[in-house]
Design an enzyme around this catalytic site. Structure first.
Site, PDB file in Angstrom:
ATOM      1  N   ASP A  33       1.058  -1.040   0.058  1.00 32.42           N
ATOM      2  CA  ASP A  33       0.059   0.065  -0.017  1.00 32.42           C
ATOM      3  C   ASP A  33       0.986   1.323   0.042  1.00 32.42           C
ATOM      4  O   ASP A  33       0.314   2.479  -0.099  1.00 32.42           O
ATOM      5  CB  ASP A  33      -0.927   0.125   1.288  1.00 32.42           C
ATOM      6  CG  ASP A  33      -0.166   0.068   2.439  1.00 32.42           C
ATOM      7  OD1 ASP A  33       0.876   0.057   2.602  1.00 32.42           O
ATOM      8  OD2 ASP A  33      -0.869  -0.027   3.613  1.00 32.42           O
ATOM      9  N   GLY A  34       2.287   1.049  -0.104  1.00 31.41           N
ATOM     10  CA  GLY A  34       3.082   2.292  -0.071  1.00 31.41           C
ATOM     11  C   GLY A  34       3.559   2.480   1.227  1.00 31.41           C
ATOM     12  O   GLY A  34       4.665   3.399   1.246  1.00 31.41           O
ATOM     13  N   ARG A  89      13.764  25.762   4.934  1.00 27.84           N
ATOM     14  CA  ARG A  89      13.600  26.887   4.407  1.00 27.84           C
ATOM     15  C   ARG A  89      12.090  27.504   4.596  1.00 27.84           C
ATOM     16  O   ARG A  89      11.612  28.521   4.427  1.00 27.84           O
ATOM     17  CB  ARG A  89      13.720  26.786   2.728  1.00 27.84           C
ATOM     18  CG  ARG A  89      15.287  26.886   2.510  1.00 27.84           C
ATOM     19  CD  ARG A  89      15.574  26.855   0.993  1.00 27.84           C
ATOM     20  NE  ARG A  89      15.074  25.369   0.401  1.00 27.84           N
ATOM     21  CZ  ARG A  89      14.886  25.016  -1.092  1.00 27.84           C
ATOM     22  NH1 ARG A  89      15.435  25.946  -1.693  1.00 27.84           N
ATOM     23  NH2 ARG A  89      14.577  23.916  -1.325  1.00 27.84           N
ATOM     24  N   LYS A 184      19.092  39.036  -4.899  1.00 32.03           N
ATOM     25  CA  LYS A 184      18.031  38.296  -5.474  1.00 32.03           C
ATOM     26  C   LYS A 184      16.697  38.525  -5.148  1.00 32.03           C
ATOM     27  O   LYS A 184      16.365  38.737  -4.224  1.00 32.03           O
ATOM     28  CB  LYS A 184      18.443  36.850  -4.874  1.00 32.03           C
ATOM     29  CG  LYS A 184      17.848  35.672  -5.645  1.00 32.03           C
ATOM     30  CD  LYS A 184      18.184  34.384  -5.186  1.00 32.03           C
ATOM     31  CE  LYS A 184      17.613  33.609  -3.864  1.00 32.03           C
ATOM     32  NZ  LYS A 184      18.035  32.336  -3.671  1.00 32.03           N
ATOM     33  N   ARG A 186      13.041  36.139  -5.917  1.00 32.76           N
ATOM     34  CA  ARG A 186      12.335  35.171  -6.466  1.00 32.76           C
ATOM     35  C   ARG A 186      10.951  35.538  -6.324  1.00 32.76           C
ATOM     36  O   ARG A 186      10.341  35.973  -5.235  1.00 32.76           O
ATOM     37  CB  ARG A 186      12.621  33.774  -5.421  1.00 32.76           C
ATOM     38  CG  ARG A 186      12.040  32.820  -6.197  1.00 32.76           C
ATOM     39  CD  ARG A 186      12.160  31.715  -5.083  1.00 32.76           C
ATOM     40  NE  ARG A 186      13.431  31.172  -4.626  1.00 32.76           N
ATOM     41  CZ  ARG A 186      14.186  30.303  -5.179  1.00 32.76           C
ATOM     42  NH1 ARG A 186      13.709  29.680  -6.435  1.00 32.76           N
ATOM     43  NH2 ARG A 186      15.423  29.851  -5.098  1.00 32.76           N
ATOM     44  N   ASP A 211      26.809  29.056  -2.728  1.00 33.99           N
ATOM     45  CA  ASP A 211      25.419  29.063  -1.885  1.00 33.99           C
ATOM     46  C   ASP A 211      25.384  27.777  -1.037  1.00 33.99           C
ATOM     47  O   ASP A 211      26.023  27.029  -1.273  1.00 33.99           O
ATOM     48  CB  ASP A 211      24.452  29.030  -3.027  1.00 33.99           C
ATOM     49  CG  ASP A 211      23.040  29.924  -2.664  1.00 33.99           C
ATOM     50  OD1 ASP A 211      23.048  30.088  -1.510  1.00 33.99           O
ATOM     51  OD2 ASP A 211      21.952  29.853  -3.392  1.00 33.99           O
TER      52      ASP A 211
HETATM   53  C1  R5P Z   1      18.039  30.503  -0.517  1.00 40.62           C
HETATM   54  O1  R5P Z   1      18.082  31.612   0.076  1.00 40.62           O
HETATM   55  C2  R5P Z   1      19.084  29.477  -0.733  1.00 40.62           C
HETATM   56  O2  R5P Z   1      20.185  29.936  -0.119  1.00 40.62           O
HETATM   57  C3  R5P Z   1      19.565  29.259  -2.128  1.00 40.62           C
HETATM   58  O3  R5P Z   1      19.673  30.298  -2.707  1.00 40.62           O
HETATM   59  C4  R5P Z   1      18.145  28.505  -2.854  1.00 40.62           C
HETATM   60  O4  R5P Z   1      17.626  27.672  -1.812  1.00 40.62           O
HETATM   61  C5  R5P Z   1      18.536  28.059  -4.267  1.00 40.62           C
HETATM   62  O5  R5P Z   1      17.171  27.329  -4.615  1.00 40.62           O
HETATM   63  P1  R5P Z   1      17.061  27.188  -6.119  1.00 40.62           P
HETATM   64  O6  R5P Z   1      18.381  26.459  -6.661  1.00 40.62           O
HETATM   65  O7  R5P Z   1      15.735  26.534  -6.270  1.00 40.62           O
HETATM   66  O8  R5P Z   1      16.897  28.563  -6.868  1.00 40.62           O
END
Ligand code: R5P
Length: 284
Positions: A33-34, A89, A184, A186, A211
């Site tokens: 069933d997983g 996150r 940055k 997003r 990063d």
């Molecule tokens: C965000 O603040 C993290 O430091 C990374 O920049 C982020 O998690 C990268 O995510 P992705 O590869 O989806 O752009």
């Protein structure tokens, strides 16, 4: 005894060798069933060090099962090492009715362990969500090891200000170069990333974009493309956690990256450095 989660088998073995500890051999099964069933048939110790990256929902369930299984098998002292903590996150409720997912995961894990070790958590404050003592392990310096020794006038750049400490750690370990960071943005709906270049001159320089995480690769591929456009010589990327979902590697290659370097907190083809030595120190 070191007990690996299924996503951390190489790292757990490396840690067992580094720390001179025995390595348990769990089984990872699934019912029709997983439902999952992780078990520790050969576990025979008072102390368990579970090493389990939680990069999927299945991995979280497996970790909770292993915690329970080692207690059931007689462990009286349990350390949980989470090399890469998924959901970290989601460390706030970002919209109406949304959970603080990192807190929910941390509370669940806390019920089955005496202490936690996290490798380069996305924010240090995630440690506060656990109900047991937490130590964060900074393994970023190891990312300098596989860098070419002949980097030209190197610049260690983070794609946003939040990762500048990681970039500085790698620069310090390399022993030469400047640091800088991009701005940055997003789009939360689409996930699209835009980076605003800094004032740093990059023409004819080798740039290492550092990063903590590469997940979809959007942040890094945008950064690499901007740097290539501005005449950088080589653009390399380095991250602690190479999550690299879906087409992240292709996005980076298409943007012109020279090399993708990561650690074994998430076991991928680019996991060329091990955090085992740093973790072994954290177990002492
Ligand atoms: C965000 O603040 C993290 O430091 C990374 O920049 C982020 O998690 C990268 O995510 P992705 O590869 O989806 O752009």
């Amino acid at each position: 005894m070191i007990v690996p989660g299924s996503s951390s088998q190489q790292l757990a073995a490396a840690l067992a060798a580094e720390a001179g500890r025995a390595l348990a051999t769990p089984t990872y099964d699934r019912f029709p069933d997983g439902e999952r069933l992780a078990a520790v048939p050969d576990f025979d110790a008072d102390e368990a060090v579970i090493v389990a990256t939680t990069d999927s929902d299945e991995a979280w369930v497996e970790l909770l099962q292993i915690q329970d299984a080692v207690r059931e098998a007689g462990a009286t002292d349990v350390t949980t090492v989470i090399p890469y903590m998924g959901y970290a996150r989601q460390d706030a409720s970002f919209g109406d009715g949304e959970p603080v997912s990192a807190r929910a995961m941390a509370r669940a894990v806390s019920t089955g362990t005496d202490r936690v070790r996290l490798v380069n958590p996305h924010e240090a404050s995630v440690a506060d969500f656990f109900d047991v003592p937490v130590e964060a392990v900074d393994a970023a310096a190891a990312l300098a090891d596989p860098l070419p020794t002949d980097l030209a006038d190197p610049l260690f750049l983070s794609p946003d200000e939040g990762a500048i400490d990681v970039a500085a750690t790698v620069r310090d370990a390399y022993g030469a170069g400047e640091t800088d960071f991009f701005e940055k943005h997003r789009d939360r709906e689409t996930g699209a990333v835009a980076v605003s270049p800094s004032d740093a001159t990059v023409a004819d320089r080798d740039v290492v974009v550092v990063d903590d995480i590469i997940a979809t690769g959007s942040t890094m591929s945008e950064s690499v493309a901007v740097l290539a456009d501005r005449g950088a010589a080589r653009v390399l990327t380095a991250c602690v956690h190479p999550v690299l979902v879906a087409n992240a590697v292709t996005k980076l290659r298409a943007a012109g990256v020279d090399r993708i370097l990561g650690s074994d907190t998430v076991e991928r083809g680019c996991s060329v450095v091990s955090v085992a030595p740093a973790l072994a120190d954290a177990l002492d």
